[in-house]
Design an enzyme around this catalytic site. Sequence first.
Site, PDB file in Angstrom:
ATOM      1  N   MET A  30       0.834  -1.199   0.000  1.00 34.82           N
ATOM      2  CA  MET A  30       0.000   0.000   0.000  1.00 34.82           C
ATOM      3  C   MET A  30       0.876   1.260   0.000  1.00 34.82           C
ATOM      4  O   MET A  30       0.411   2.348   0.359  1.00 34.82           O
ATOM      5  CB  MET A  30      -0.955   0.011   1.192  1.00 34.82           C
ATOM      6  CG  MET A  30      -2.024  -1.058   1.106  1.00 34.82           C
ATOM      7  SD  MET A  30      -3.570  -0.626   1.947  1.00 34.82           S
ATOM      8  CE  MET A  30      -2.991  -0.280   3.599  1.00 34.82           C
ATOM      9  N   ALA A  32       4.081   3.902   0.957  1.00 28.58           N
ATOM     10  CA  ALA A  32       4.804   4.359   2.152  1.00 28.58           C
ATOM     11  C   ALA A  32       5.870   3.324   2.510  1.00 28.58           C
ATOM     12  O   ALA A  32       5.976   2.870   3.648  1.00 28.58           O
ATOM     13  CB  ALA A  32       3.843   4.606   3.317  1.00 28.58           C
ATOM     14  N   HIS A  34       9.081   1.013   3.338  1.00 29.71           N
ATOM     15  CA  HIS A  34      10.055   1.108   4.415  1.00 29.71           C
ATOM     16  C   HIS A  34      10.951  -0.126   4.390  1.00 29.71           C
ATOM     17  O   HIS A  34      10.908  -0.926   3.438  1.00 29.71           O
ATOM     18  CB  HIS A  34       9.359   1.277   5.771  1.00 29.71           C
ATOM     19  CG  HIS A  34       8.261   0.287   6.014  1.00 29.71           C
ATOM     20  ND1 HIS A  34       8.477  -1.075   6.081  1.00 29.71           N
ATOM     21  CD2 HIS A  34       6.922   0.453   6.210  1.00 29.71           C
ATOM     22  CE1 HIS A  34       7.344  -1.703   6.327  1.00 29.71           C
ATOM     23  NE2 HIS A  34       6.375  -0.800   6.395  1.00 29.71           N
ATOM     24  N   GLY A  36      10.825  -2.878   5.933  1.00 28.86           N
ATOM     25  CA  GLY A  36      10.115  -4.145   5.835  1.00 28.86           C
ATOM     26  C   GLY A  36       9.828  -4.510   4.395  1.00 28.86           C
ATOM     27  O   GLY A  36      10.040  -5.657   3.966  1.00 28.86           O
ATOM     28  N   HIS A  37       9.350  -3.538   3.619  1.00 30.01           N
ATOM     29  CA  HIS A  37       9.118  -3.787   2.199  1.00 30.01           C
ATOM     30  C   HIS A  37      10.435  -4.096   1.475  1.00 30.01           C
ATOM     31  O   HIS A  37      10.477  -4.931   0.570  1.00 30.01           O
ATOM     32  CB  HIS A  37       8.463  -2.561   1.547  1.00 30.01           C
ATOM     33  CG  HIS A  37       7.110  -2.235   2.102  1.00 30.01           C
ATOM     34  ND1 HIS A  37       6.895  -1.131   2.885  1.00 30.01           N
ATOM     35  CD2 HIS A  37       5.921  -2.878   1.989  1.00 30.01           C
ATOM     36  CE1 HIS A  37       5.606  -1.093   3.215  1.00 30.01           C
ATOM     37  NE2 HIS A  37       5.004  -2.139   2.698  1.00 30.01           N
ATOM     38  N   GLY A 148       4.967  -9.917   4.842  1.00 25.69           N
ATOM     39  CA  GLY A 148       5.680  -9.852   6.114  1.00 25.69           C
ATOM     40  C   GLY A 148       4.944 -10.592   7.218  1.00 25.69           C
ATOM     41  O   GLY A 148       3.718 -10.574   7.283  1.00 25.69           O
ATOM     42  N   LYS A 150       4.764  -9.699  10.201  1.00 29.76           N
ATOM     43  CA  LYS A 150       4.130  -8.767  11.156  1.00 29.76           C
ATOM     44  C   LYS A 150       2.611  -8.815  11.058  1.00 29.76           C
ATOM     45  O   LYS A 150       1.913  -8.770  12.062  1.00 29.76           O
ATOM     46  CB  LYS A 150       4.609  -7.331  10.906  1.00 29.76           C
ATOM     47  CG  LYS A 150       4.028  -6.337  11.929  1.00 29.76           C
ATOM     48  CD  LYS A 150       4.450  -4.913  11.635  1.00 29.76           C
ATOM     49  CE  LYS A 150       3.619  -4.298  10.531  1.00 29.76           C
ATOM     50  NZ  LYS A 150       2.225  -4.008  10.980  1.00 29.76           N
ATOM     51  N   SER A 186       6.685  -0.141  10.421  1.00 29.76           N
ATOM     52  CA  SER A 186       5.335  -0.029   9.876  1.00 29.76           C
ATOM     53  C   SER A 186       5.139   1.360   9.295  1.00 29.76           C
ATOM     54  O   SER A 186       5.700   2.341   9.803  1.00 29.76           O
ATOM     55  CB  SER A 186       4.293  -0.267  10.980  1.00 29.76           C
ATOM     56  OG  SER A 186       2.990   0.070  10.545  1.00 29.76           O
ATOM     57  N   SER A 187       4.316   1.440   8.243  1.00 30.74           N
ATOM     58  CA  SER A 187       4.009   2.741   7.671  1.00 30.74           C
ATOM     59  C   SER A 187       3.330   3.647   8.692  1.00 30.74           C
ATOM     60  O   SER A 187       3.507   4.865   8.681  1.00 30.74           O
ATOM     61  CB  SER A 187       3.103   2.575   6.444  1.00 30.74           C
ATOM     62  OG  SER A 187       3.727   1.775   5.463  1.00 30.74           O
TER      63      SER A 187
END
Length: 280
Positions: A30, A32, A34, A36-37, A148, A150, A186-187
């Site tokens: 989605m 934003a 970071h 994690g992506h 992820g 998470k 997280s975003s």
Amino acid sequence: MREVASSAELRAATDAARQRGAGIGFVPTMGALHAGHRSLLAAARRENGFVVASVFVNPLQFGPAEDLASYPRDRGADLTMLAAEGADLAFLPSEKEMWPTPPEVRLQVGGGLAERLEGLHRPGHLDGMATVVAKLFHLVGPSRAYFGQKDAQQLAVIRRMVGDLAFPNQVVACPTVREPDGLAVSSRNAYLSPRERSRAAALHRALEAGLAAFRAGGDPAAVEAAARDLLEDAPGVDLHYVALVDPASFESVKQTEPGQVLAAAARVGRTRLIDNVILE
């Protein structure tokens, strides 16, 4: 890296890659983006000949009082990261492209996955998420898709969807990426003030306390209590839930076993955060 905005261009590009013999790695996001992506993109790059990433803020998975309008968006930064991480194709559809008319046919998540934790606290969220992921899987075609850990309940829903509906996609889970103090990247962390950001680290400390209770031989009640007690005592943290669950069904467990998910959610200020650890 090529950028496309239409479903037809996406299909044509992935079809052409498959005809060349390349495996498709798919990272739905989605935006934003970071660290994690970045880890998902790196895994997709290692394991596939052609990497696709989508950026779409899906309105179907936001409730009426949730943060759709204010959800962070930065197209330029997202494209820069996708290119830097070796994505071959970036799919950035408009809302009209994804949903030309309001969709009247949607997936509905049932059972314990829909009735507990995120399904209970965010009615309709998992249905909206599953619907858009199903459409994206259809557009991309056979692929390895990267998510992820998470978002553990989301991951469980997608795995169940792929199995129940025979999607030609392999779901790959990647470990949660964390800040130095343990807070899951997280975003939504961008919403936290400096004071709230400091308080938010209690979420991971609580999960680590639950994990320690498991390693000490604790039963499910003891594991949950260790995490819950820490969060209930943490200043500025509004606890929503702590639960030890089966990783596939998200049902409560009667005895602790490796591989189970200890999940928690809490609100810090106006920001709702989720996290989990796997018992090991």
